[in-house]
Enzyme design. Structure first.
Site, mmCIF file in Angstrom:
data_model
loop_
_atom_site.group_PDB
_atom_site.id
_atom_site.type_symbol
_atom_site.label_atom_id
_atom_site.label_comp_id
_atom_site.label_asym_id
_atom_site.label_seq_id
_atom_site.Cartn_x
_atom_site.Cartn_y
_atom_site.Cartn_z
ATOM 1 N N SER A 1 43.043 21.636 17.423
ATOM 2 C CA SER A 1 43.299 23.066 17.373
ATOM 3 C C SER A 1 42.367 23.774 18.346
ATOM 4 O O SER A 1 41.148 23.597 18.301
ATOM 5 C CB SER A 1 43.068 23.590 15.947
ATOM 6 O OG SER A 1 43.151 24.993 15.924
ATOM 7 N N GLY B 1 42.382 27.204 18.689
ATOM 8 C CA GLY B 1 42.378 28.608 18.304
ATOM 9 C C GLY B 1 43.505 29.379 18.966
ATOM 10 O O GLY B 1 44.661 28.945 18.988
ATOM 11 N N ALA B 2 43.163 30.519 19.557
ATOM 12 C CA ALA B 2 44.164 31.356 20.208
ATOM 13 C C ALA B 2 44.789 30.685 21.425
ATOM 14 O O ALA B 2 45.834 31.133 21.923
ATOM 15 C CB ALA B 2 43.544 32.687 20.611
ATOM 16 N N GLY C 1 46.028 27.647 21.472
ATOM 17 C CA GLY C 1 47.081 26.712 21.099
ATOM 18 C C GLY C 1 46.569 25.423 20.496
ATOM 19 O O GLY C 1 45.491 25.372 19.911
ATOM 20 N N GLY D 1 44.289 26.642 9.933
ATOM 21 C CA GLY D 1 44.280 25.254 10.377
ATOM 22 C C GLY D 1 44.873 24.312 9.349
ATOM 23 O O GLY D 1 45.519 23.312 9.699
ATOM 24 N N ASP D 2 44.659 24.633 8.081
ATOM 25 C CA ASP D 2 45.218 23.811 7.006
ATOM 26 C C ASP D 2 46.738 23.964 6.946
ATOM 27 O O ASP D 2 47.460 22.986 6.713
ATOM 28 C CB ASP D 2 44.588 24.209 5.673
ATOM 29 C CG ASP D 2 43.076 24.251 5.739
ATOM 30 O OD1 ASP D 2 42.495 23.372 6.399
ATOM 31 O OD2 ASP D 2 42.477 25.167 5.147
#
Length: 313
Positions: A221, A223-224, A226, A252-253
């Protein structure tokens, strides 16, 4: 059937404010309490999407009883392992501009008998038709970093696939047991390889290193910026822009739940992960998205990875 294990679950209290004024009395416009912990959130997201799931949890004290009750109200099966200490309570403060302040409690310390009971309870699900075991979150005090590695080895011997979402020594110790997928974020990826991750290409290289150490797939991951999926049969990058972030608690989960629910491999599963994560950040607190919240059309996945693109932040 997907079983989750959260060794250090929590009750998550979220307060929504226009703006936090440190050192002063703040009055929340809205507040809510949700079952918390990474594996708990994965089970909640899976249930919201119509998948069967059981959450294995060490639970203690009144917070533990309330956590189990809240999950049962959401039609989630709970496999509780009683412990002497109280389940922790975490607090989040969500401001109108999207800034989130979190205070996470350390949680109880598990003794040797409780650690063994938790390990046995999880391993007992293998051979009973489960598709995935999602091992999620930090280890509580009393569990050694190698605890996840032992769990992965036991569950693999029973034929189930393993998704591991943890960090630090626990992640590194478990890699040699060859989990089927690991899900680090950018900071956890950098910590695991001991160098900065400044571009998408850096993230691809770091994910490849984790694969060399034993991970069969790396779902990273960013974040913003992608997400990445790096696997033996290919690598893919995807993004799902959102207009505004309301809360990133549990996003994220939700992504991991989307990935596993879509089969846990390949670009279609990556697209599902992105759709679930994008939906989650637009919901309050740690509310998990339902199919009605998803916008698959906003997701773009490609094998033509922009390696030189710098990561924000």
């Amino acid at each position: 059937m997907i079983v989750t294990i959260t060794p250090n679950p929590s009750l998550d209290r979220t307060y929504e404010l226009d703006a936090l004024a440190p050192g002063e009395v703040n009055r929340a416009g809205h507040d809510r309490i949700d079952p918390g912990g990474k594996g708990v959130n994965v089970s909640r997201a899976l249930t919201a999407a119509g998948h069967r799931t059981t959450a294995v949890l060490p639970l203690g004290g009144p917070p533990g009883h309330l956590l189990a009750e809240l999950l049962r109200r959401q039609s989630i099966d709970v496999a509780a392992v009683p412990i002497a200490g109280d389940t922790r309570i975490n607090v989040s403060i969500a401001e109108a501009d999207g800034r989130l302040t979190k205070v996470n409690a350390a949680g109880p310390e598990l003794d040797a008998a409780e650690s063994a009971a938790l390990l046995s309870r999880v391993a007992g699900f293998t051979g009973n038709g489960i598709d995935w075991l999602a091992c999620c979150g930090s280890l509580p005090r009393g569990l050694a970093p190698a605890w996840y590695a032992e769990l992965v080895a036991r569950v693999h011997s029973g034929g189930a696939r393993i998704a591991l979402d943890t960090s630090g020594p626990a992640l590194l110790a478990a890699l040699s047991a060859r989990p089927d997928v690991v899900k680090p974020n950018r900071e956890e990826l950098a910590e695991a390889v001991g160098r900065p991750v400044a571009t998408i290409g850096d993230a691809v290289d770091a994910a490849g290193e984790l694969r060399k150490r034993g991970a069969q797939q790396v779902l990273a991951s960013l974040g913003a910026d992608g997400m990445l999926l790096v696997a033996e049969d290919g690598s893919w990058y995807g993004s799902a822009p959102v207009a505004a972030v309301r809360s990133d608690v549990g996003a994220g989960d939700a992504s991991l739940a989307g990935f596993l629910g879509a089969g846990g491999t390949g670009p279609d599963a990556l697209a599902a992960a992105l759709a679930h994560g994008a939906a989650a950040v637009q919901l309050p607190g740690s509310v998990m998205p339902t199919p009605a919240d998803l916008d698959p059309a906003a997701v773009a996945v490609t094998a033509d990875i922009p390696l030189e693109r710098p990561l924000s932040g």
